[in-house]
Design an enzyme around this catalytic site. Structure first.
Site, PDB file in Angstrom:
ATOM      1  N   LYS A  99     -12.171  -1.538   2.772  1.00 34.23           N
ATOM      2  CA  LYS A  99     -11.529  -0.625   1.812  1.00 34.23           C
ATOM      3  C   LYS A  99     -12.428  -0.530   0.568  1.00 34.23           C
ATOM      4  CE  LYS A  99      -7.072  -1.895   3.782  1.00 34.23           C
ATOM      5  NZ  LYS A  99      -6.976  -0.868   4.822  1.00 34.23           N
TER       6      LYS A  99
ATOM      7  N   HIS B  68      -5.546  -4.400  -0.188  1.00 30.88           N
ATOM      8  CA  HIS B  68      -5.642  -3.296  -1.150  1.00 30.88           C
ATOM      9  C   HIS B  68      -5.886  -3.790  -2.583  1.00 30.88           C
ATOM     10  CE1 HIS B  68      -4.617   0.128   1.456  1.00 30.88           C
ATOM     11  NE2 HIS B  68      -3.986  -0.797   2.169  1.00 30.88           N
TER      12      HIS B  68
ATOM     13  N   SER C 272       0.794  -1.229   0.000  1.00 30.31           N
ATOM     14  CA  SER C 272       0.000   0.000   0.000  1.00 30.31           C
ATOM     15  C   SER C 272       0.827   1.280   0.000  1.00 30.31           C
ATOM     16  CB  SER C 272      -0.957  -0.002   1.185  1.00 30.31           C
ATOM     17  OG  SER C 272      -0.228  -0.006   2.390  1.00 30.31           O
TER      18      SER C 272
HETATM   19  N1  PMP Z   1      -3.921  -6.036   5.896  1.00 24.95           N
HETATM   20  C1  PMP Z   1      -3.411  -5.089   5.106  1.00 24.95           C
HETATM   21  C2  PMP Z   1      -2.400  -5.476   4.073  1.00 24.95           C
HETATM   22  C3  PMP Z   1      -3.830  -3.758   5.246  1.00 24.95           C
HETATM   23  O1  PMP Z   1      -3.336  -2.800   4.447  1.00 24.95           O
HETATM   24  C4  PMP Z   1      -4.791  -3.441   6.223  1.00 24.95           C
HETATM   25  C5  PMP Z   1      -5.333  -2.035   6.435  1.00 24.95           C
HETATM   26  N2  PMP Z   1      -4.465  -1.004   6.327  1.00 24.95           N
HETATM   27  C6  PMP Z   1      -5.276  -4.464   7.026  1.00 24.95           C
HETATM   28  C7  PMP Z   1      -4.840  -5.753   6.825  1.00 24.95           C
HETATM   29  C8  PMP Z   1      -6.285  -4.182   8.089  1.00 24.95           C
HETATM   30  O2  PMP Z   1      -7.553  -4.140   7.549  1.00 24.95           O
HETATM   31  P1  PMP Z   1      -8.773  -3.544   8.370  1.00 24.95           P
HETATM   32  O3  PMP Z   1      -8.664  -2.070   8.305  1.00 24.95           O
HETATM   33  O4  PMP Z   1      -9.974  -4.079   7.679  1.00 24.95           O
HETATM   34  O5  PMP Z   1      -8.643  -4.061   9.755  1.00 24.95           O
END
Ligand code: PMP
Length: 396
Positions: free
Chosen positions: A243, A213, A185
């Site tokens: 997301k 993502h 990301s």
């Molecule tokens: N895994 C990855 C690779 C992420 O980028 C994120 C969120 N930034 C998460 C898990 C966590 O997801 P959530 O916001 O749904 O808890």
């Protein structure tokens, strides 16, 4: 408050403030859409993960409202006791269809998926090969398993192969897992999944892809595993529902026996209350919408390409993103923070990301265009980028 806690908090908060590392969080006043209000100021929002604009979708809002009328606002219990609603079952069937797997299991967040799934199958007798730039929740999930964690250089397949070979040859581990983000990301680059699958086959490794993502974004919406046509080769496909799907939650998709195991052995499933019904109904419909049409997905990519081209033409360094995530790499940490602050003053909300989240000297302002940005909004954002870029000497 105990003295020891008081002292700990005072010292550490003060230290963070002195180093300029204390993050003041901006409350968004109203819906998180393509334009937001912060401290009474209207800003073009380039900071959300709401890729398809579904967080504020009218149809989904109505579905959530209707479902709340029928089911109430909470699931009532953890899934195994009394919290599995017919809505959860439908959601998981829909997710399995979406990901092209036999089954799926939902969790309360993407973060929770990584707390749940890794330690359900991996323990202290095992090893995990983990990309150096994996998300914090993957890192924490790996730590929870108590396995030996072996980091490999970011997307460096020679390094991964060498480390997989060494781990296998050592005879020290019962199981070896390779774990990676699907889309990274901070840069928007994709994991090299075909090579990872080859290495996993060669050394009999379990494969785990967190496509937080990627879901809704890559593979015509179905994610990075689908993008590479590897649905039959990746053991764990993780996704978030917070997301591109626009609501909240996470899921693991895979073979039925894997999902059966997670239902009896993954602790956040067993010990934390299920996703609320209104959210579940909205998520299910959102996933169906992605399977019915690629219109939002196509608009997202069009907007991403438009913003990238515009920033590049202005002379900004936008790195090597393969997705709509568009970093604008400034370099120096202080300059990056000033840049983001000036964007805010001029009407663009785009956050600075600096060390330790990214390597030193690669500070960036990260832009997340979404499907519901209009061309007019993107043009306004580009004009502000140009003004601030010239003023701070980032572009000529
Ligand atoms: N895994 C990855 C690779 C992420 O980028 C994120 C969120 N930034 C998460 C898990 C966590 O997801 P959530 O916001 O749904 O808890």
């Amino acid at each position: 408050m105990s003295n020891v806690l008081q002292q700990f908090l005072e010292e550490n908060l003060e230290a963070l403030r002195e180093q300029g590392l204390y993050n003041e969080i901006d409350p968004v006043e109203g819906a998180n859409g393509p334009v937001i209000q912060v401290r009474g100021k209207s800003l073009i929002n380039l900071s959300s993960n709401n890729y398809l604009g579904l967080a504020t979708n009218e149809h989904l809002k109505q579905i959530a409202q209707r479902t709340i009328e029928q089911y109430g606002v909470g699931a009532g219990a953890v899934r195994t006791i009394n919290g599995t609603l017919d809505l959860h079952v439908k959601l998981e069937e829909t997710l399995a269809k979406f990901k092209g797997t036999e089954a799926a299991i939902s969790y309360q967040s993407g973060f929770n998926c990584n707390m749940a799934a890794i330690s359900a199958v991996i323990d202290k007798h095992d090893a995990i090969l983990s990309d150096q730039l994996n998300h914090a929740s993957i890192i924490d999930g790996c730590r929870l398993s108590k396995a030996k964690i072996i980091a490999y250089n970011h997307s460096d397949m020679d390094d991964l192969r060498a480390k997989a070979k060494e781990a296998k040859a050592s005879g020290l581990y019962k199981k070896i897992m390779i774990i990676t983000d699907g889309v990274f990301s901070m840069d928007g680059d994709l994991a090299k999944l075909p090579e990872i699958v080859d290495i996993a086959k060669e050394f009999d490794c379990i494969t785990y892809v967190d496509d937080a993502h990627g879901s809704g974004v890559t593979g015509k919406g179905a994610g990075t595993v689908k993008h590479f046509g590897l649905q039959q080769d990746i053991d764990f496909q993780i996704g978030t529902l917070s997301k591109a799907i626009g609501v909240v939650g996470g899921y693991v998709a895979g073979k039925k026996n894997l999902i059966d195991w997670l239902k009896v052995r993954s602790r956040p499933f067993l010990f934390s209350t299920a996703l609320p019904p209104g959210d579940v109904a909205a998520i299910t419909r959102a996933v169906e919408m992605l399977m019915e049409s690629t219109a939002l997905h196509d608009q997202l990519w069009e907007n991403g390409d438009y913003l990238k081209k515009g920033l590049q033409q202005l002379g900004f360094n936008i790195g090597h993103s393969e997705t709509p995530i568009t970093p604008c790499i400034i370099g120096d940490e202080k300059l990056t923070q000033t840049f983001s602050k000036r964007l805010f003053e001029e009407g663009v909300y785009a956050k600075s990301i600096v060390f330790p989240t990214v390597p030193k000297g690669t500070g960036r302002v990260r832009n997340m265009p979404i499907a519901t940005h209009t061309k007019g909004m993107l043009d306004d954002a580009l004009a502000i980028y140009e003004k601030v870029g010239r003023e701070l000497g980032v572009i000529g």
